[in-house]
Design a protein around this motif. Sequence first.
Motif, short mmCIF file in Angstrom:
data_model
loop_
_atom_site.label_atom_id
_atom_site.label_comp_id
_atom_site.label_asym_id
_atom_site.label_seq_id
_atom_site.Cartn_x
_atom_site.Cartn_y
_atom_site.Cartn_z
N GLN A 25 -16.06 -43.13 26.86
CA GLN A 25 -16.16 -42.80 25.44
C GLN A 25 -15.08 -41.78 25.09
O GLN A 25 -14.65 -41.01 25.93
N TRP A 26 -14.67 -41.78 23.84
CA TRP A 26 -13.63 -40.86 23.39
C TRP A 26 -14.26 -39.53 22.95
O TRP A 26 -15.29 -39.52 22.28
N ILE A 27 -13.60 -38.45 23.32
CA ILE A 27 -14.02 -37.10 22.99
C ILE A 27 -12.92 -36.46 22.14
O ILE A 27 -11.74 -36.64 22.42
N ALA A 28 -13.31 -35.71 21.14
CA ALA A 28 -12.41 -34.82 20.41
C ALA A 28 -13.07 -33.45 20.43
O ALA A 28 -14.26 -33.34 20.08
N GLN A 29 -12.34 -32.43 20.86
CA GLN A 29 -12.93 -31.10 20.94
C GLN A 29 -11.90 -30.02 20.71
O GLN A 29 -10.82 -30.04 21.31
N TYR A 35 -15.79 -26.99 17.44
CA TYR A 35 -16.25 -28.27 16.94
C TYR A 35 -15.82 -29.36 17.90
O TYR A 35 -14.90 -29.17 18.70
N GLY A 36 -16.48 -30.46 17.83
CA GLY A 36 -16.15 -31.58 18.70
C GLY A 36 -17.10 -32.72 18.46
O GLY A 36 -18.10 -32.59 17.76
N GLY A 37 -16.78 -33.85 19.07
CA GLY A 37 -17.63 -35.02 18.90
C GLY A 37 -17.32 -36.10 19.90
O GLY A 37 -16.33 -36.06 20.63
N LEU A 38 -18.19 -37.09 19.92
CA LEU A 38 -18.12 -38.24 20.81
C LEU A 38 -17.85 -39.46 19.94
O LEU A 38 -18.54 -39.65 18.92
N PHE A 39 -16.89 -40.30 20.34
CA PHE A 39 -16.47 -41.42 19.49
C PHE A 39 -16.30 -42.70 20.30
O PHE A 39 -16.06 -42.65 21.50
N ALA A 45 -11.59 -40.72 16.99
CA ALA A 45 -11.45 -39.36 17.53
C ALA A 45 -10.29 -38.64 16.84
O ALA A 45 -10.40 -37.48 16.46
N ILE A 46 -9.18 -39.33 16.66
CA ILE A 46 -8.02 -38.74 16.00
C ILE A 46 -8.32 -38.47 14.52
O ILE A 46 -7.97 -37.41 13.99
N GLU A 66 -9.82 -37.19 32.49
CA GLU A 66 -11.12 -37.19 31.84
C GLU A 66 -11.44 -35.82 31.24
O GLU A 66 -11.02 -34.80 31.75
N ILE A 67 -12.17 -35.87 30.14
CA ILE A 67 -12.63 -34.67 29.45
C ILE A 67 -14.12 -34.87 29.16
O ILE A 67 -14.55 -35.98 28.86
#
Length: 82
Positions: A25-29, A35-39, A45-46, A66-67
């Motif tokens: 899954q894609w992560i943005a953090q 802040y952050g989320g799972l996409f 995510a971008i 991996e993150i």
Amino acid sequence: MKLVEPPSCHSPSSIVFIGRNHSGQWIAQEQNGLYGGLFVSRAQAIKYALFENGQHPETIVELPREIELDMGKSPSLSQRPA
């Protein structure tokens, strides 16, 4: 009328990391975990990262490793080779 939350970012210079977690899954953090989320996709995510950081693509860093989403501190990278 569509309600939209205001961006969480206080500083346009904060770095936002994006990458995949161990499940793909894609992560943005944000670098400090503000802040952050799972996409489900890189594009989402971008899009989220740009919304949160005030449309500053130069502050988005895609990680080759991996993150994992960690809202308490900087994102942790896995120890597996890339």
